[in-house]
Scaffold this active site. Sequence first.
Site, mmCIF file in Angstrom:
data_model
loop_
_atom_site.group_PDB
_atom_site.id
_atom_site.type_symbol
_atom_site.label_atom_id
_atom_site.label_comp_id
_atom_site.label_asym_id
_atom_site.label_seq_id
_atom_site.Cartn_x
_atom_site.Cartn_y
_atom_site.Cartn_z
ATOM 1 N N SER A 85 33.184 37.836 39.448
ATOM 2 C CA SER A 85 33.425 38.928 38.502
ATOM 3 C C SER A 85 32.841 39.052 37.184
ATOM 4 C CB SER A 85 34.915 38.340 38.144
ATOM 5 O OG SER A 85 36.038 39.981 37.315
ATOM 6 N N ASP A 145 37.796 42.626 48.449
ATOM 7 C CA ASP A 145 38.092 42.377 46.577
ATOM 8 C C ASP A 145 38.201 44.118 46.409
ATOM 9 O OD1 ASP A 145 37.810 42.049 44.193
ATOM 10 O OD2 ASP A 145 35.289 41.229 44.366
ATOM 11 N N HIS A 156 38.602 39.457 45.720
ATOM 12 C CA HIS A 156 38.682 38.723 44.581
ATOM 13 C C HIS A 156 38.042 37.787 43.944
ATOM 14 C CE1 HIS A 156 35.906 40.064 40.496
ATOM 15 N NE2 HIS A 156 37.228 39.906 40.200
#
Length: 722
Positions: A579, A667, A699
Site C-alpha cells: 500500500s 482491491d 487490498h
Amino acid sequence: MDPGQITGVYGEVSGLPTPVSAHVKEEQVSDVRTFTVDVEWSQNDLVRGSRFCYSQTWTLIIDHNNHKSIRTVLTPGSCVPISGELLSGHSPIQGLRAVVRETAGHQLLEIWDQHGLRKCLNLTALNKHGRVYDDAHFGCLSWSECEDKLLYVAEKSKTTSEIQDRNVYWEDWGEALTNKSSPVICVVNLQSGSVSVLQGVPQEVCPGQALWAPGGQSVIFVGWYHKPFRLGLKFCSNRKSALFKLDLDGNCECLSGDDLSVSCPRLSPDGSTLIFLQGRVFGPHNQCLSLQQLDLKSGKASTLLDIVNRPQPGEFAGVYEALPSCCWSADSQRVVFSSACRNWKDLYMVDRSTSKVFSLSDTHLPHSDPPFLPPPPPPHLHHQDHQREQEDLSDVSKVYGSWKLLTVQKDLMVVLCSSPNTPPTLRVGFLPSVGDAVTWHTLQKPIKTFDFHWRVLDVTPPPEEENTQYTGLDFSSVLVKPSHPLHEAKTPLIVFIHGGPHSQFPAEWNCTTAGLTKLGFAVLMVNYRGSKGFGQDSILSLIGRIGSQDVKDVQTAVLTALQSDITLDPKRLAVIGGSHGGFLACHLVGQYPDFYRACAARNPVINAATLLGTSDIVDWRYSSVGFQYSYDQIPTPEALTAMLEKSPITHAAQIKAPVLLMLGARDRRVSPHQGLELYKALKSRESPVRLLWFPEDGHSLSRVDTQADCFLNTVLWLHQHF
C-alpha cells in the site's frame, strides 16, 4: 535458495497460534475462589490454505489471603476446534454463550449453557433481515441485563421492488466491507424466539457497535453518516459519526457533538458512565484520538484523555487503538487499554479521578540507541515498575515490545505479549492499586522462540530535511537480524516499510520479518514521520509531503542503520512494502536508482492522479497532497498535478532495480491498475519486472495461500537479484 526450504521456514513462523479474544469468569466454591479464562486462538494451516480457530481454558486458583494473588494455575484442557463461528458472546451472570454460526448457507443463533445447546434459531429462515455483520466496524453481540434478549447488527432486508431492480447500484462501505450497505439493529427475544428490527434510527446514519443501555429498555450505538455517499471505513478513524441512544419504542437522541468521529462505546460495570473514542473528520485517515466519558444520568461529557500533540521521551504518546470490548476496572474508576508509543505497543491504565496514566507492562520502554537511562516519568505518566535498573538497552531482545489487552474482567487482565523474536505469549495479571506493580503470570508460552537480535534505532532528520511547520520531530526504526549469520560475509538488509501511512511497526512478532531473518536477512522496519505513536504533530507533518518527507526519512533510517552496524552489507539492499509502503518502496528505487538491488511491492500506490477516481477513500487522495476535501470536490488541474508530482510513476524511467509486484484483483482501496501502470512503464523500458495477480484477494492480500505465495516469491526474487 531452495523453494522447499523457504516454504518450510514460512510454514514454521506463520503457523504459530495467536490469541484473538478472551473471557473471564469468577466462581466461589466453599472457601476456594477461582477464575476461568477462556481464550480463542487463530492459527494458519498452509496445507489447507486457510485459518482455523480453537478455544482453550485455564483455571486460576486465588490465594484466600489475597484476593488479587494467583496461587495456582491448573494445567489447561485440550484445545477444542471452533467451526463456522461468526460472532460469540458470554452473558455476565449465568455464563451463557451466544454464537452466530454459518452452516450450509444459513446463519444460526445458538445459546449454550453448562448442559449443552439450550436454543437454536435459524436467522436466515426467519427472514427478518439480511446477513448478520461479523466485522469489527459494525458488528456486535450484546446480552441484556436480564439475559433474555440479544442485540446484533445485520444488513437490512430489501423490499420487493429493490429485489426486482437488481441492476440498481448499491453503495457499500468499501474495502473489506463489500455488500455491507444498510445495517439495522436487531433484537432477539430468547423466551419467545422472535426477532425484531428496531425502528427510529435516523435515516442519515448507519448504526453499528450497539450495546444495551442500563435498564434494558434502550440501546446505545454509533451512527456513521452516509450522506451524500459512503466512503471507505476500514483503517479510517476520520469518518463523521455520532453516539445515539434509541429506546425500544423508536425514540432516538444524539449523545455526542457535531462534526466528529466516534467509536468504541464501552459502558462501566456500574452503568453510570460511557466512555468512547473521539477524533477529527477528514484529514489523516488514522490519527491520535481523545478518550471521552459521558455521565449517563446528567448527560454531561468530558475529556478523560486528550489528543497528544508532541509527547516527550518517556511520556504517554496518546490513544491510537480501538478499545477492547471489556476495558473497565470492577470499581468503574479505571480504564485499561493498549496503544502505540513510538516503536512499542504498551499497556496503560487511566485513573478517572486524576486523569493520570500508568504503564502496566513489566518491561522497560527504551527510546534511544545507544544505551541510556530512562528519565523519571513526568507528572501525568507514572510507571508501575519502580525497579528500573541502569542497563544497556541498545539490544532489547529479551523484552516484550508489544502488549495487547484482550480483556479485563473482575480486574483480571488477559494480555498478548510478543516481540520480533518471541511469538505471541498469553499472560494474566490483576489490575493493581495505584502505585503498585502488576504480578504477571504466563499462561501459555509460545511453542518456540527465535535466536534473533533486535534493537531500536532513533533517527533525527538532518537540518535540510526539517519540516518547517512541525520542527523538532524525530522518528525510529526496529532492526532485526540473525544472532548467528548463515555465512561469514556481511548480512543483506531488507528495508520493510509499513502502509497507511498513519500506521506503525511496533516491536512485535511479525511472521514476514521472522521468516526473512531466519533465512539469513536483516530487516529494518521503519516508522517514518507520520507513523502512529509519535503524537498528532508527527501525523500531521506528513500531510502534503508524501513522496518526499517519508521517502527521505526511510533513506535516512537506512543510512543510520548501515553506519551503526558494520555487519550489514551496503551492497545488498532491498526494499519491500504494501500500500503506502509499496508507494515508498517504488519511490526509493526511483529516487535512489543505484542504491537498492531489488524491490517487492504489494498493491502499491503508483499514480495518485489516476487512483483518484477508483479508490474508496477519495478524501485521502486530496488530503495526502495537502488539499482540503469536500464531498462535492471536482478534480482540478492543480490537484491532479500535485498528485502526479508526488507519485512514484514520475521516477519510473530512473528505476534500475528489478521490481516484483503483487496485486489483489478485488482491491478497492488501491486499484490493481496502479501496479499495472508501473508494470507497463517498466516493460516498455525492458526493466526487470514480474507481476503476481491474485484474483480472489483484496487490498491486504490476507488469504493464507496468498500470503505464503507472496513470501515465497519475494524471497526468491531477493535471492535471485542479490
